[in-house]
Design an enzyme around this catalytic site. Structure first.
Site, short mmCIF file in Angstrom:
data_model
loop_
_atom_site.label_atom_id
_atom_site.label_comp_id
_atom_site.label_asym_id
_atom_site.label_seq_id
_atom_site.Cartn_x
_atom_site.Cartn_y
_atom_site.Cartn_z
N TYR A 176 60.05 47.69 2.01
CA TYR A 176 59.11 47.91 3.11
C TYR A 176 59.31 49.29 3.73
O TYR A 176 58.39 50.09 3.79
CB TYR A 176 59.29 46.82 4.15
CG TYR A 176 58.31 46.89 5.31
CD1 TYR A 176 57.00 46.47 5.15
CD2 TYR A 176 58.72 47.35 6.56
CE1 TYR A 176 56.11 46.52 6.22
CE2 TYR A 176 57.84 47.39 7.62
CZ TYR A 176 56.53 46.97 7.45
OH TYR A 176 55.64 47.02 8.50
N VAL A 218 60.19 37.67 15.61
CA VAL A 218 60.94 37.10 16.72
C VAL A 218 60.03 36.52 17.83
O VAL A 218 60.30 35.42 18.33
CB VAL A 218 61.98 38.10 17.27
CG1 VAL A 218 61.34 39.29 17.97
CG2 VAL A 218 62.96 37.40 18.17
N1 LIG Z 1 52.96 43.85 13.66
C1 LIG Z 1 53.89 44.75 13.74
O1 LIG Z 1 54.81 44.65 14.55
C2 LIG Z 1 53.86 45.97 12.86
C3 LIG Z 1 54.81 46.97 13.09
C4 LIG Z 1 54.78 48.10 12.28
C5 LIG Z 1 53.82 48.25 11.31
N2 LIG Z 1 52.92 47.27 11.12
C6 LIG Z 1 51.94 47.47 10.04
O2 LIG Z 1 50.65 47.07 10.47
C7 LIG Z 1 49.95 46.46 9.39
C8 LIG Z 1 49.45 45.09 9.79
O3 LIG Z 1 50.54 44.28 10.18
P1 LIG Z 1 50.33 42.80 10.76
O4 LIG Z 1 51.39 42.57 11.75
O5 LIG Z 1 48.92 42.59 11.12
O6 LIG Z 1 50.70 41.96 9.46
P2 LIG Z 1 49.94 40.77 8.72
O7 LIG Z 1 50.90 40.28 7.68
O8 LIG Z 1 49.40 39.80 9.70
O9 LIG Z 1 48.72 41.51 8.04
C9 LIG Z 1 48.77 42.18 6.81
C10 LIG Z 1 47.49 41.88 6.04
O10 LIG Z 1 47.53 42.58 4.78
C11 LIG Z 1 47.14 41.67 3.76
N3 LIG Z 1 47.75 42.13 2.50
C12 LIG Z 1 49.06 42.15 2.17
N4 LIG Z 1 49.22 42.66 0.95
C13 LIG Z 1 47.98 42.97 0.48
C14 LIG Z 1 47.49 43.52 -0.72
N5 LIG Z 1 48.31 43.86 -1.74
N6 LIG Z 1 46.14 43.70 -0.85
C15 LIG Z 1 45.30 43.35 0.14
N7 LIG Z 1 45.71 42.81 1.31
C16 LIG Z 1 47.04 42.63 1.48
C17 LIG Z 1 47.62 40.32 4.21
O11 LIG Z 1 47.00 39.23 3.58
C18 LIG Z 1 47.32 40.39 5.71
O12 LIG Z 1 46.02 39.97 5.99
C19 LIG Z 1 50.90 46.46 8.20
O13 LIG Z 1 50.63 47.60 7.42
C20 LIG Z 1 52.26 46.62 8.84
O14 LIG Z 1 53.17 47.24 7.99
C21 LIG Z 1 52.91 46.13 11.86
O1 LIG Z 2 64.15 33.96 15.07
C1 LIG Z 2 64.47 35.16 15.17
C2 LIG Z 2 63.83 36.20 14.45
C3 LIG Z 2 64.28 37.49 14.62
N1 LIG Z 2 65.28 37.78 15.47
C4 LIG Z 2 65.72 39.17 15.71
O2 LIG Z 2 64.66 39.83 16.34
C5 LIG Z 2 64.62 41.19 15.97
C6 LIG Z 2 63.23 41.54 15.53
O3 LIG Z 2 62.96 40.91 14.30
P1 LIG Z 2 61.50 40.78 13.68
O4 LIG Z 2 61.65 39.99 12.42
O5 LIG Z 2 60.56 40.27 14.70
O6 LIG Z 2 61.04 42.27 13.37
P2 LIG Z 2 61.81 43.59 12.97
O7 LIG Z 2 61.86 44.45 14.18
O8 LIG Z 2 63.11 43.31 12.29
O9 LIG Z 2 60.85 44.17 11.90
C7 LIG Z 2 59.52 44.49 12.23
O10 LIG Z 2 59.53 45.82 12.53
C8 LIG Z 2 58.35 46.56 12.61
C9 LIG Z 2 57.31 46.18 11.60
O11 LIG Z 2 57.09 47.12 10.62
C10 LIG Z 2 57.36 44.82 11.09
O12 LIG Z 2 56.47 44.02 11.81
C11 LIG Z 2 58.67 44.17 11.05
O13 LIG Z 2 59.26 44.62 9.90
C12 LIG Z 2 65.69 41.37 14.92
O14 LIG Z 2 66.85 41.95 15.51
C13 LIG Z 2 66.01 39.97 14.46
O15 LIG Z 2 67.38 39.84 14.09
C14 LIG Z 2 65.91 36.76 16.19
O16 LIG Z 2 66.82 37.00 16.98
N2 LIG Z 2 65.48 35.49 16.00
#
Ligand SMILES: NC(=O)c1ccc[n+]([C@@H]2O[C@H](COP(=O)([O-])OP(=O)(O)OC[C@H]3O[C@@H](n4cnc5c(N)ncnc54)[C@H](O)[C@@H]3O)[C@@H](O)[C@H]2O)c1
Ligand SMILES: O=c1ccn([C@@H]2O[C@H](COP(=O)(O)OP(=O)(O)O[C@H]3OC[C@@H](O)[C@H](O)[C@H]3O)[C@@H](O)[C@H]2O)c(=O)[nH]1
Length: 346
Positions: A176, A218
């Site tokens: 990732y 989380v």
């Molecule tokens: N939510 C966060 O905290 C967070 C943080 C940093 C970056 N992002 C980025 O934002 C974007 C969206 O994240 P999210 O939280 O909505 O996640 P999510 O998992 O809810 O959404 C991702 C979407 O992409 C689709 N997908 C995955 N692989 C695919 C593929 N090969 N082809 C077509 N579709 C595909 C999934 O089905 C899903 O609908 C991602 O690129 C993620 O890396 C999210």
């Molecule tokens: O049940 C849980 C789940 C997670 N955690 C902790 O919560 C923190 C956050 O974990 P998450 O799994 O929510 O997300 P992370 O911050 O590790 O990764 C996220 O970072 C940014 C994005 O790109 C992605 O959405 C995701 O990879 C970590 O320190 C993890 O150890 C808990 O303490 N309890």
């Protein structure tokens, strides 16, 4: 008899112009902007689609393979004349005519992106190459949703965009975080080599309604656990920090970046920083004061601290988050109560 057409007077023979198709005047078929959202059936993507669809001049096309997303997230748009949903995996090329591409497709929760790491890295590398190829062919502007994970386990705190990060290239998170780093490289190489208009957002932890209930992240874990009356599982040591951004703020930031003149990368996130123990205590206080907080094992390479420096977003985009964690959690709780079919635990 004088020939009218000979002296340039076409009055007698002139036909009325053909009647244009009625579609020409339909707002639905004359969008100003055709926008592709990859990953639009996911959590952030579906909220972005909602916002883009509010503008009657936008036509929105979603391409998603439904790995972690769902049609349910888009049900209010299915059948709308300005909306189209395509089952498509971005590791395969896509041929559509669009003006803008929001490229979100990629599993985001660590349990999902680690589930099939080879597929995750293919999605980041081949998927981004395919979307850049599309942008190049049709002259579209493309925005990549990169991540705070490009900073790895950061040694600089808070993290400005100029920080190059501290990433393990061979760890279980690398599919990732290294995948997103290559995706950023590809964006800049297409920009420098082919003049593609690019935008890169480095998204920090985002939460809100529609996160998968058993997503593993989380905030969704703690809210679901609190509503089910189960212990909140804080992974050791519990002092690791994250900064949580509500999804409506995130969507506004992404659109601001796409519409502006900056390529980025630009951090989009909420600088309010919490330890995981503090987060668990807040969820307990707001959602279910009767639950326990339980310490459980952690996973390798978990970043110990994370907080965005959002100076660039403020100065260059005029953007900053508005929703505090304490106000955002109850909005997510409402959505989870509905989906879990449970009522308030107080
Ligand atoms: N939510 C966060 O905290 C967070 C943080 C940093 C970056 N992002 C980025 O934002 C974007 C969206 O994240 P999210 O939280 O909505 O996640 P999510 O998992 O809810 O959404 C991702 C979407 O992409 C689709 N997908 C995955 N692989 C695919 C593929 N090969 N082809 C077509 N579709 C595909 C999934 O089905 C899903 O609908 C991602 O690129 C993620 O890396 C999210
Ligand atoms: O049940 C849980 C789940 C997670 N955690 C902790 O919560 C923190 C956050 O974990 P998450 O799994 O929510 O997300 P992370 O911050 O590790 O990764 C996220 O970072 C940014 C994005 O790109 C992605 O959405 C995701 O990879 C970590 O320190 C993890 O150890 C808990 O303490 N309890």
């Amino acid at each position: 008899m004088a020939n009218n057409s000979a002296n340039g007077d076409h009055q007698a023979t002139k036909k009325p112009p053909p009647t244009p198709s009625p579609l020409r005047f339909s707002k639905f078929f004359q969008p100003n902007m055709r926008i592709l959202v990859t990953g639009g059936a996911g959590f952030i993507g579906s909220h972005l689609v909602d916002k883009l669809m509010e503008n009657e001049k936008n036509e929105v096309i979603v391409a998603d393979n439904y790995f972690t997303g769902s049609k349910d997230n888009l049900k209010k748009w299915i059948g709308h004349p300005r909306f189209e949903l395509i089952r498509h995996d971005v590791t395969e090329p896509l041929l559509v005519e669009v003006d803008q591409i929001y490229h979100l497709a990629c599993p985001a929760s660590p349990i999902f992106y680690k589930h099939n790491p080879v597929k995750t890295i293919k999605t980041n590398v081949i998927g981004t190459l395919n979307m850049l190829g599309l942008a190049k062919r049709v002259g579209a502007r493309i925005l990549l949703t990169s991540t705070s994970e490009v900073y790895g386990d950061p040694l600089v705190h808070p993290q400005p965009e100029s920080y190059w990060g501290n990433v393990n290239p061979i760890g279980v998170r690398s599919c990732y975080d290294e995948g997103k780093r290559v995706a950023e490289t590809l964006m800049f190489d297409y920009h420098r080599q082919h003049g593609i208009e690019i935008r890169i957002a480095r998204i920090f932890n985002t939460y809100g309604p529609r996160m998968n209930i058993d997503d593993g992240r989380v905030v969704s874990n703690f809210i679901a656990q609190a509503l089910r009356g189960e212990p909140l599982t804080v992974q050791v040591p519990g002092t690791q920090t994250r900064s949580f951004c509500f999804v409506s703020d995130m969507v506004n930031g992404l659109i601001r970046l796409m519409e502006g003149e900056q390529t980025g990368p630009i951090n989009i996130g909420n600088p309010g920083e919490f330890t995981m123990i503090e987060l668990a205590e807040m969820v307990k206080e707001l959602i279910n004061p009767n639950v326990e907080i339980k310490m459980v094992e952690n996973t390798p390479d978990d970043p110990r601290q994370r907080k965005p420096d959002i100076t660039k977003a403020k100065e260059l985009l005029g953007w900053e988050p508005k929703v505090k964690l304490r106000d955002g959690l109850p909005l997510m709780e409402e959505d989870f109560m509905l989906r879990l079919g449970v009522s308030k635990k107080k």
